[in-house]
Design a protein around this motif. Structure first.
Motif, PDB file in Angstrom:
ATOM      1  N   THR A 365      37.129  34.875  74.310  1.00 10.42           N
ATOM      2  CA  THR A 365      38.376  34.262  73.838  1.00 10.42           C
ATOM      3  C   THR A 365      39.260  35.346  73.240  1.00 10.42           C
ATOM      4  O   THR A 365      38.772  36.330  72.685  1.00 10.42           O
ATOM      5  CB  THR A 365      38.115  33.193  72.754  1.00 10.42           C
ATOM      6  OG1 THR A 365      37.464  33.804  71.634  1.00 10.42           O
ATOM      7  CG2 THR A 365      37.262  32.057  73.292  1.00 10.42           C
ATOM      8  N   GLY A 366      40.571  35.122  73.376  1.00 10.35           N
ATOM      9  CA  GLY A 366      41.536  36.047  72.786  1.00 10.35           C
ATOM     10  C   GLY A 366      42.188  36.950  73.819  1.00 10.35           C
ATOM     11  O   GLY A 366      41.669  37.148  74.925  1.00 10.35           O
ATOM     12  N   GLN A 385      42.475  40.125  78.673  1.00 16.98           N
ATOM     13  CA  GLN A 385      42.398  38.697  78.388  1.00 16.98           C
ATOM     14  C   GLN A 385      41.001  38.185  78.734  1.00 16.98           C
ATOM     15  O   GLN A 385      40.119  38.982  79.076  1.00 16.98           O
ATOM     16  CB  GLN A 385      43.462  37.936  79.189  1.00 16.98           C
ATOM     17  CG  GLN A 385      43.332  38.136  80.695  1.00 16.98           C
ATOM     18  CD  GLN A 385      44.498  37.522  81.444  1.00 16.98           C
ATOM     19  OE1 GLN A 385      45.404  36.973  80.858  1.00 16.98           O
ATOM     20  NE2 GLN A 385      44.471  37.635  82.764  1.00 16.98           N
ATOM     21  N   GLN A 386      40.823  36.871  78.645  1.00 18.61           N
ATOM     22  CA  GLN A 386      39.510  36.266  78.900  1.00 18.61           C
ATOM     23  C   GLN A 386      38.973  36.705  80.274  1.00 18.61           C
ATOM     24  O   GLN A 386      39.674  36.664  81.271  1.00 18.61           O
ATOM     25  CB  GLN A 386      39.613  34.745  78.855  1.00 18.61           C
ATOM     26  CG  GLN A 386      38.257  34.054  79.009  1.00 18.61           C
ATOM     27  CD  GLN A 386      38.381  32.535  78.911  1.00 18.61           C
ATOM     28  OE1 GLN A 386      39.420  32.018  78.550  1.00 18.61           O
ATOM     29  NE2 GLN A 386      37.322  31.828  79.225  1.00 18.61           N
ATOM     30  N   GLU A 402      36.800  37.624  70.750  1.00 16.82           N
ATOM     31  CA  GLU A 402      35.382  37.294  70.781  1.00 16.82           C
ATOM     32  C   GLU A 402      34.825  37.859  72.087  1.00 16.82           C
ATOM     33  O   GLU A 402      35.305  37.515  73.160  1.00 16.82           O
ATOM     34  CB  GLU A 402      35.158  35.784  70.706  1.00 16.82           C
ATOM     35  CG  GLU A 402      35.337  35.218  69.317  1.00 16.82           C
ATOM     36  CD  GLU A 402      34.832  33.773  69.210  1.00 16.82           C
ATOM     37  OE1 GLU A 402      34.063  33.351  70.106  1.00 16.82           O
ATOM     38  OE2 GLU A 402      35.191  33.090  68.246  1.00 16.82           O
TER      39      GLU A 402
END
Length: 828
Positions: A365-366, A385-386, A402
Motif C-alpha cells: 500500500t502507498g 506504487q502498489q 507498507e
C-alpha cells in the motif's frame, strides 16, 4: 529483460522464431496482432531445471558443482546435460546457462573426477566449485603490498588445521577454510605481523586503542631519531646518541622484524625482510643514523600507505552502511523495531517519508518517489506504487509505504552488488598478473645482486668492506618492488568502487581494461535503444474527429491486456478521453477485437480484418504501407461498412538514448552500431534518430552473433550492449558484454561482464571514460615505478644514493602511486 518488456514480446510477437507465447487468460487476451516488436528479438529460452519430483527422488545423491566455461548459447547447456546423463553413475544434471554453473547428482564420489574430462570432450571447460561451508572471511590490517598477502598465506598454510587460505591485498580480506577456532586464526595472523578480525555482516569499528598504539610506535621512533640527530651537533656523548638511534631502531623496527622472521620461516622474501636486513646491516657496520632513518621512514611510509589504501577499500565497505540496521515491522496493529537480520520473507515493514528502505520488497500500500541512486545511479527519483519493487538502501522521499519483504538481508540487491564488486576486485587484471610475475623474478635477482655487491668487490680488493656492504644494503631496499606491485590493484579497486557507487558493476580488472580499449559498441535495439514497449505514435482520422476515434478505440480495447491495447488506453487516459458505454465485447483471434456501442458494431484490428470484411482501404494503402515499413503496428478502427481512422503504434526511443550516444562520441568512442530485426527502412530511420553510425537490419536472433563476429573480423574490439539474458549469445561473443537493468534481474548481474544497474544507457559514457582513465593511470603508475627503481639502481654505485634516500624513494614512490590511483575515486 524487464517483466513489461517480456510481456510485450510474448504477447505480441508473431515471429516464427519465438519458441513460446504467454497463454492468454481471457477471450480478449487472445487478440494477437501484427508484431509490435519490429525486432525479431525473441529467443529460445533455456529451461534446464528439473522438476520438484526429480529433486525429491534424488535427495540422497552426492552433489557436485562446477563452473562451465565456453557456453555461448542455451543449446550448449542442453548438449552438456544430454551427454552427461548418459555417463554411468550420474543420475541428475542441471546446467544453468545464465549463471554458467552445473550441478551433478551422482551415486558415488569417484564420478567427480570424470566430469571435467567428459565436459572437455564436448568443447567446454568444467572447474569444480569448492565447498565453502566452513570458509570464513577475515579483515586483515597492516598489509601494504602484495608480498604481505603472500607471507600470511605461506605462514597459515603451515598450520595443520588450515585447509585452504587466500589473502587478497586489494580488498584487505582473507578467505580461510579451517578446523580450529577464530582466536587461533587471529593469533596466527598476528604472529606474521598483521592484525585480523572476523568480518561480520556489518562494518566493524576499528579499535581506537590499537590505532593509537600503531601511531605511537612510529611517533616514538621518530622522536628518538630526532633527539639523536640534533644531539650529534652538541656535546652529548656519542655513546648516548648511539643508544638513542638503537632505541629508535628497536621500537620502530619491532613489527617489521617480527613480520620478517615469519616471512623467512615461510620461505617468502617480502619487503619486511629487505627493510629489516637493511636496518640490521646498517647497525652492524656502525651506520646507526642510517639504520634508524630506514626504520622510521619505512614505518611512516607504511602508515601513510595503509591509511590511503584503506580509503580505497572503504569505497566498497561504505555501501554496507547504505542500509539501515533496523526495520519497522508491522505485527498485527503494532509496529516493532527489529534488526534487519531478524526480519523474515513475507514480513510487512513500514517505511516513512525520508527513511532508507532496509530490505528488498514489494509495495503493498502507498505511493511515493524513491531515490534509487545508491543502486542504479539514476539522477532522478522513480515513482513507485502498489506492486512495484523497492530495493534496500534506496530512499523513500515522500509518502508512507507498507512493503512485503521479498529477500533476506544477505540476499538483497545491494548485498549482491557488494559481493560481486568484492569478487571483482579480487580478480587480477592482465597488467596486474604481468606485474606480479615480474616482481617475483625481479626481487630475488636484485637480492642476489645485493649479496654479490657486498661480498665480491672486497674479495677482489676493490674498495672497503664497509663501502660495499653499504651499497649492498641500499640495493636490498631497492629490491622491494612495492610501488610497482601496488600500481595496478589500487587503481582497479578505485575504479570499480567509483563505478559501483554510480550504479555500474564491473566484474573485474580484466573487463575494466577491456572497456578502456573498446573502440566499437553494438547495441541491441529493442529494450536497449528503445523502451521495448509500444506507444501510440500517430492518429490518422478519416471520418469524424480524433477525440471521437480514440474514445471508440478505448472502449473496445480497455477490456484487453494486450500490449497494443494497453498502449491505446494509456494514450487516451493521458489525454482524458473517456470510454463510451459498450457491450458485447469479444476478440477476433489474430486480427483484433470488437464491441457494440449505441447499437453499432465497431472493430479495432489490423488491415487484414477489414480486407476480409470487404471494407475498402484503397485510399489509405500508400499511407498504410509507409507506416508499416517504418516499423509501426496499425490498428484500423471502423464499422462493417467503413474505416473511421488508423492508430499507429510503435516502440519508442528512450529519452536518454540520444544523449548517451552523443556523450559516447564525446569521450572518443569510434563507432556505434545498432542490431535489429527491423526492415532496412525502419532501421535507417531509427539509426538517424538515435545517432548511431551504422546498423545491421533484418537480423534473426542468432544472426546478432554473426554481426558481432563480422565487426570483430574487421579488426575492432567490440562491446555488445543488451537487456539481459535474451541477448546472451551476442554478449558472450563480443569482447565485452554489457547488460542493462541489473537491478531488476539477477541473471543480468550474473552473466554480463559489466552491468548497468539502471534500465538505460545513462551511465555507459561514464563507464567508458572511467575505464580509459584507469588504463592511463595504470600505465603512469607502472612507468613511474619502473623509472624510479631504475634511477635508484643507477645512483647507488656512484655513491649518490644513500640508504635513507633509497627507503624514501621506495616508500615515497608507493605513496605517490596510491594517491595517483585514488584520483579515480573522485571522477564524476
Amino acid at each position: 529483460m524487464s517483466s513489461t518488456e517480456k510481456q510485450v514480446q510474448d504477447s505480441c510477437c508473431t515471429d516464427d522464431h519465438c519458441s513460446s507465447k504467454q497463454t492468454p487468460q481471457t477471450a480478449i487476451d487472445i487478440d494477437k496482432r501484427t508484431s509490435c516488436c519490429g525486432d525479431n528479438d525473441c529467443k529460445e529460452s533455456n529451461d534446464s531445471n528439473n522438476t520438484d519430483e526429480q529433486s525429491q527422488s534424488t535427495s540422497s545423491l552426492e552433489t557436485f558443482e562446477y563452473q562451465i566455461k565456453g557456453m555461448d548459447c542455451p543449446s550448449c547447456a542442453a548438449t552438456i546435460e544430454k551427454s552427461l546423463t548418459k555417463t554411468k553413475g550420474i543420475e541428475t544434471v542441471q546446467v544453468n546457462y545464465g549463471t554458467g554453473k552445473m550441478a551433478i547428482g551422482a551415486n558415488h564420489s569417484s564420478v567427480s573426477e570424470q566430469i571435467p574430462k567428459q565436459v572437455r570432450k564436448l568443447g567446454f571447460e568444467a572447474e569444480a566449485i569448492p565447498d565453502k561451508k566452513n570458509t570464513q572471511t577475515y579483515k586483515v590490517e597492516g598489509m601494504d603490498c602484495g608480498s604481505c598477502a603472500m607471507t600470511i598465506e605461506k605462514h597459515l598454510t603451515k598450520n595443520p588445521n588450515v585447509k585452504e587460505v587466500s589473502v587478497n591485498f586489494s580488498t584487505g580480506k582473507m578467505q580461510i577454510d579451517h578446523d580450529t577456532n577464530q582466536e587461533e586464526i587471529i593469533k596466527e595472523v598476528e604472529r606474521a605481523g598483521f592484525g585480523a578480525s572476523l568480518e561480520s555482516k556489518r562494518k566493524q569499528q576499528e579499535d581506537p586503542s590499537e590505532k593509537k598504539q600503531k601511531d605511537a610506535t612510529t611517533t616514538i621512533s621518530g622522536i628518538l631519531l630526532a633527539l639523536g640527530f640534533f644531539g650529534s651537533f652538541t656535546n652529548i656523548a656519542p655513546t648516548l646518541i648511539t643508544v638513542l638511534y638503537a632505541a629508535a631502531i628497536v621500537i620502530g623496527g619491532y613489527k617489521p622484524a617480527r613480520s620478517a622472521f615469519y616471512a623467512i620461516k615461510s620461505g617468502s622474501l617480502d619487503m619486511n625482510v629487505l627493510m629489516a636486513s637493511a636496518a640490521i646491516g646498517a647497525s652492524l657496520i656502525g651506520e646507526w643514523f642510517e639504520g634508524a632513518t630506514v626504520v622510521w621512514l619505512f614505518a611512516l611510509g607504511n602508515t601513510l600507505q595503509n591509511r590511503s589504501i584503506e580509503r580505497t577499500r572503504e569505497s566498497i565497505r561504505s555501501l554496507i552502511n547504505l542500509t539501515p540496521s533496523e526495520a519497522s515491522v508491522k505485527i498485527g496493529d503494532k509496529m516493532v523495531r527489529k534488526p534487519v537480520e531478524d526480519v523474515s520473507i513475507n514480513d510487512t515493514i513500514i517505511i516513512k517519508p525520508g527513511e532508507k528502505i532496509p530490505l528488498d520488497g514489494e509495495i503493498m500500500t502507498g505511493t511515493s518517489s524513491i531515490n534509487q541512486a545508491p543502486i542504479t545511479g539514476e539522477s532522478m527519483p522513480v515513482d513507485k506504487q502498489q506492486g512495484d519493487t523497492v530495493y534496500a538502501g534506496t530512499v523513500n522521499e515522500n509518502g508512507s509505504l507498507e512493503v512485503t519483504v521479498t529477500k533476506l538481508v544477505e540476499d538483497t540487491t545491494i548485498a549482491k552488488i557488494i559481493h560481486l564488486v568484492e569478487e571483482a576486485q579480487e580478480k587480477k587484471a592482465p597488467t596486474q598478473a604481468f606485474v606480479d610475475r615480474f616482481a617475483k623474478v625481479y626481487t630475488p635477482i636484485v637480492f642476489g645482486l645485493a649479496l654479490l655487491v657486498m661480498v665480491l668487490p672486497p674479495l677482489l680488493g676493490i674498495g672497503t668492506w664497509g663501502e660495499w656492504v653499504y651499497k649492498g644494503l641500499a640495493l636490498l631496499v631497492v629490491a622491494c618492488p612495492c610501488a610497482l606491485v601496488i600500481s595496478t590493484p589500487v587503481a582497479i579497486v578505485s575504479a570499480i568502487g567509483n563505478a559501483a557507487k554510480n550504479g555500474v558493476l564491473i566484474k573485474g580488472g580484466t573487463f575494466l581494461e577491456k572497456a578502456g580499449a573498446i573502440k566499437t559498441i553494438a547495441f541491441d535495439k529493442t529494450g536497449t535503444l528503445t523502451e521495448g514497449k509500444p506507444k501510440v505514435s500517430e492518429v490518422l482520422v478519416i471520418h469524424g474527429n480524433e477525440q471521437e476515434l480514440v474514445s471508440i478505440t478505448r472502449t473496445i480495447e480497455e477490456h484487453s491486456t494486450h500490449p497494443i491495447a494497453q498502449a491505446i488506453t494509456t494514450y487516451a487516459a493521458e489525454r482524458n478521453i473517456p470510454a463510451k458505454n459498450g457491450d458485447s465485447f469479444s476478440a477476433i483471434t489474430g486480427k483484433g477485437a470488437q464491441a457494440t456501442i449505441n447499437g453499432v458494431e465497431y472493430f479495432a484490428g489490423n488491415p487484414k480484418l477489414y480486407h476480409e470484411m470487404n471494407v475498402s482501404l484503397t485510399d489509405l494503402e500508400d499511407r498504410i504501407q509507409s507506416l508499416q515499413k517504418e516499423g509501426h503496428t496499425l490498428v484500423v478502427v471502423g464499422t462493417r461498412s467503413e474505416a473511421l481512422g488508423i492508430i499507429a503504434v510503435a516502440d519508442t526511443i528512450r529519452d536518454i538514448t540520444v544523449q548517451s550516444i552523443q556523450n559516447l562520441k564525446q569521450v572518443g568512442m569510434g563507432e556505434m552500431v545498432m542490431l535489429t530485426g527491423d526492415n532496412q527502412g525502419t532501421a535507417k530511420k531509427m539509426a538517424t534518430q538515435t545517432g548511431v553510425d551504422r546498423y545491421f537490419a533484418e537480423l534473426l536472433p542468432e544472426e546478432k552473433v554473426t554481426a558481432v563476429k563480422k565487426l570483430q573480423e574487421e579488426g575492432k574490439s567490440v562491446a555488445m550492449v543488451g537487456d539481459g539474458i535474451n541477448d546472451a549469445p551476442a554478449l558472450a561473443t563480443a569482447d565485452l558484454g554489457i547488460a542493462m537493468g541489473g537491478a531488476g534481474t539477477d541473471t543480468a548481474m550474473e552473466t554480463a561482464d559489466i552491468v548497468l544497474m539502471a534500465d538505460n544507457l545513462e551511465k555507459l559514457p561514464h563507464t567508458i571514460s572511467l575505464s580509459r582513465r584507469a588504463l592511463a593511470i595504470i600505465k603512469q603508475n607502472v612507468w613511474f615505478s619502473l623509472l624510479t627503481k631504475l634511477a635508484a639502481l643507477v645512483l647507488i654505485f656512484p655513491g649518490i644514493l644513500t640508504l635513507w634516500m633509497a627507503v624514501l624513494s621506495d616508500t615515497g614512490a608507493a605513496l605517490l602511486v596510491i594517491l595517483n590511483s585514488m584520483r579515480l575515486l573522485k571522477q564524476k
